[in-house]
Design an enzyme around this catalytic site. Structure first.
Site, mmCIF file in Angstrom:
data_model
loop_
_atom_site.group_PDB
_atom_site.id
_atom_site.type_symbol
_atom_site.label_atom_id
_atom_site.label_comp_id
_atom_site.label_asym_id
_atom_site.label_seq_id
_atom_site.Cartn_x
_atom_site.Cartn_y
_atom_site.Cartn_z
ATOM 1 N N LYS A 185 53.483 -34.921 -22.323
ATOM 2 C CA LYS A 185 52.038 -35.008 -21.646
ATOM 3 C C LYS A 185 51.937 -35.294 -20.110
ATOM 4 C CE LYS A 185 50.171 -38.435 -23.856
ATOM 5 N NZ LYS A 185 51.412 -39.090 -24.702
ATOM 6 N N ARG B 268 42.898 -43.372 -28.760
ATOM 7 C CA ARG B 268 44.085 -43.494 -29.658
ATOM 8 C C ARG B 268 43.798 -43.883 -31.014
ATOM 9 N NH1 ARG B 268 48.873 -46.184 -26.042
ATOM 10 N NH2 ARG B 268 49.544 -44.409 -24.990
ATOM 11 N N ARG C 151 65.864 -41.139 -21.723
ATOM 12 C CA ARG C 151 64.595 -41.224 -20.557
ATOM 13 C C ARG C 151 64.895 -42.467 -19.658
ATOM 14 N NH1 ARG C 151 58.376 -41.511 -22.179
ATOM 15 N NH2 ARG C 151 58.747 -43.745 -22.903
ATOM 16 N N ARG D 166 63.715 -48.366 -20.668
ATOM 17 C CA ARG D 166 62.959 -49.428 -21.193
ATOM 18 C C ARG D 166 63.273 -49.710 -22.813
ATOM 19 N NH1 ARG D 166 56.848 -46.954 -21.202
ATOM 20 N NH2 ARG D 166 57.394 -46.436 -23.446
ATOM 21 N N ARG E 63 57.900 -46.126 -33.182
ATOM 22 C CA ARG E 63 56.708 -45.964 -32.268
ATOM 23 C C ARG E 63 56.250 -44.709 -32.662
ATOM 24 N NH1 ARG E 63 58.701 -45.286 -26.563
ATOM 25 N NH2 ARG E 63 56.645 -45.051 -26.032
#
Length: 223
Positions: free
Chosen positions: A19, A93, A127, A160, A171
């Site tokens: 995104k 969301r 990431r 993270r 998630r």
């Protein structure tokens, strides 16, 4: 002379679907303002605004930020760019948030990035992030110029805790449960456009072509 109508768009997709990259290209190519719920959240927490402190308390306790608080926050920022075309990223969301947005603005199009969860798991566990700015790197396809350091500031990157495989799986399941109804909500309104693929660079040309046609059509209607 062709009149330019204000365009309001939403981009959706699970974490790691690309995104951020696609949003950046849309903003650069079509001139829409990028409204990121994550950026707004960080700015309010850092500025210690009333809503920022409320959201920080929720986050610190491991709770979701209540729908009405998120809606108030985002709609407040949207009012500040009321006469601009924008691309909203990270909101809505939930159905409650989608309805709150609809009550305030008419959304022209919703771009949904549909990327297989297995691909996303691979992306997220590779990431690395520059925390102060939120800039994201991926060692597989978008690595920093110097390994482990942010391109712009030279500051260290971090991974993270929620990018571990187990957390990523949770998630993604949560996203599917929470967001499927929102996608269906926009599908029923006839504004949802889904782009499927495994690579952002292959998805992007289809998004670009769609938006070119969409914006041309919109502007011709008001010419």
């Amino acid at each position: 002379m062709v009149l330019q109508r204000i365009v309001r768009a939403v981009i959706m997709g699970p974490p790691g679907s690309g995104k951020g990259t696609v949003s950046g290209r849309i903003v650069k190519t079509f001139g829409l303002k990028h409204i990121s719920s994550g950026d707004i959240l960080r700015a309010n927490i850092n500025a210690r605004t009333e809503l920022g402190l409320l959201m920080k308390a929720c986050i610190d306790q491991g709770q979701l930020v209540p729908d009405d608080v998120m809606s108030r926050l985002i709609l407040s920022d949207l009012r500040a760019v009321d006469q601009s075309s924008w691309l909203l990223d990270g909101f809505p969301r939930t159905i409650y948030q989608a309805e709150a947005l609809d009550d305030a603005y008419s959304v022209d199009t919703v771009i949904n990035l549909n990327v297989p969860f297995e691909i996303i798991k691979q992306r997220l566990t590779s990431r690395w992030i520059h925390l102060p700015s939120g800039r994201v790197y991926n060692i597989d396809f978008n690595p920093p110029k110097v390994s482990g350091f942010d391109d712009a500031t030279g500051e260290p990157l971090v991974q993270r805790a929620d990018d571990t495989p187990e957390t990523v799986t949770r998630r993604l399941k949560a996203y599917k449960t929470q967001t499927e109804p929102v996608l269906e909500y926009y599908r029923s309104k006839g504004v949802l456009e889904t782009f499927s693929g495994t690579e952002t660079n292959k998805i992007w040309p289809h998004v670009e072509t769609f938006l070119s046609r969409k914006l041309t059509s919109v502007n011709q209607k008001v010419a």
